[in-house]
Design a protein around this motif. Structure first.
Motif, PDB file in Angstrom:
ATOM      1  N   ALA A  57     -26.284  29.112   3.009  1.00 31.89           N
ATOM      2  CA  ALA A  57     -26.078  27.785   2.429  1.00 31.89           C
ATOM      3  C   ALA A  57     -24.576  27.711   2.160  1.00 31.89           C
ATOM      4  N   VAL A  58     -23.900  26.878   2.945  1.00 29.83           N
ATOM      5  CA  VAL A  58     -22.442  26.790   2.865  1.00 29.83           C
ATOM      6  C   VAL A  58     -22.066  25.558   2.056  1.00 29.83           C
ATOM      7  N   PHE A  59     -21.213  25.761   1.053  1.00 30.65           N
ATOM      8  CA  PHE A  59     -20.727  24.701   0.183  1.00 30.65           C
ATOM      9  C   PHE A  59     -19.343  24.286   0.678  1.00 30.65           C
ATOM     10  N   TYR A  60     -19.204  23.015   1.046  1.00 29.97           N
ATOM     11  CA  TYR A  60     -17.929  22.491   1.528  1.00 29.97           C
ATOM     12  C   TYR A  60     -17.335  21.544   0.495  1.00 29.97           C
ATOM     13  N   SER A  61     -16.021  21.635   0.341  1.00 26.71           N
ATOM     14  CA  SER A  61     -15.301  20.738  -0.545  1.00 26.71           C
ATOM     15  C   SER A  61     -14.017  20.326   0.156  1.00 26.71           C
TER      16      SER A  61
ATOM     17  N   GLY B 122     -17.689  27.960  -0.983  1.00 26.21           N
ATOM     18  CA  GLY B 122     -18.595  29.027  -1.371  1.00 26.21           C
ATOM     19  C   GLY B 122     -19.714  29.158  -0.364  1.00 26.21           C
ATOM     20  N   THR B 123     -20.316  30.333  -0.335  1.00 23.88           N
ATOM     21  CA  THR B 123     -21.430  30.581   0.577  1.00 23.88           C
ATOM     22  C   THR B 123     -22.460  31.448  -0.117  1.00 23.88           C
ATOM     23  N   LEU B 124     -23.719  31.034  -0.035  1.00 22.94           N
ATOM     24  CA  LEU B 124     -24.840  31.849  -0.506  1.00 22.94           C
ATOM     25  C   LEU B 124     -25.652  32.251   0.716  1.00 22.94           C
TER      26      LEU B 124
END
Length: 175
Positions: free
Chosen positions: A66-70, A51-53
């Motif tokens: 704000a990059v969400f990495y999984s 996801g990215t905000l």
């Protein structure tokens, strides 16, 4: 003229499909991160981006992300120490940095802040040195693995959204 109208129409459609709202939630690995303006969810591109905000901030040429990495599997993405070392290694020399442990209702979130000349670019690609840049990155426990949330940009612009960024990270554990 016909091609100009078609191009304009396509551009408008792509802009409206990228930004999904001013307030909402982003779900990553079963955790719900709540956000509000100036943050908006945008389309994520790239491997392991969950996801990215983005936030438009005065002083930044483009919106901050704000990059969400999984990463899949138990321990995916590495442990806390490996990630802190990797993030600090993305700067020329030794950046000014600090590390905090945030308490999110009993869950420990590691937060790293670093400022200096940041080497911006894809993991295996060419880098562009960005002077006076700040990185704020969080390691959020999520079951068998972690979620990594990385924000970078000009120091002054990042400073304007850091408290909101922390609020987003902590929101996944709000009661």
């Amino acid at each position: 003229m016909k091609y100009l109208l078609i191009s304009t129409f396509i551009a408008l459609i792509s802009l409206t499909s990228v930004v999904r709202g001013e307030e909402g939630k982003l779900t990553v690995n079963g955790l719900n991160f709540k956000f509000e303006s100036p943050w908006a969810e945008v389309q994520s591109t790239g491997m392991f981006r969950a996801g990215t905000l983005a936030a438009k901030v005065e002083g930044a040429e483009k919106p901050l992300e704000a990059v969400f990495y999984s990463f899949p599997g138990a321990g995916g993405g590495g442990d806390v120490e490996a990630n802190v070392k990797r993030w600090l290694g993305q700067f020329n020399g030794t950046p000014e940095s600090k590390r905090e442990e945030l308490d999110a209702n009993g869950t420990k979130i590691t937060l790293v802040t670093a400022t200096g000349t940041y080497n911006d670019g894809p993991p295996m690609g060419a880098k562009t040195p960005r002077e006076n840049y700040t990185l704020v990155a969080a390691i959020v426990p999520a079951g068998e693995s972690n979620i990594f949330v990385k924000l970078t940009g000009p120091k002054e612009a990042v400073a304007k959204v850091t408290e909101g960024y922390k609020k987003i990270i902590l929101s996944a554990f709000a009661k």
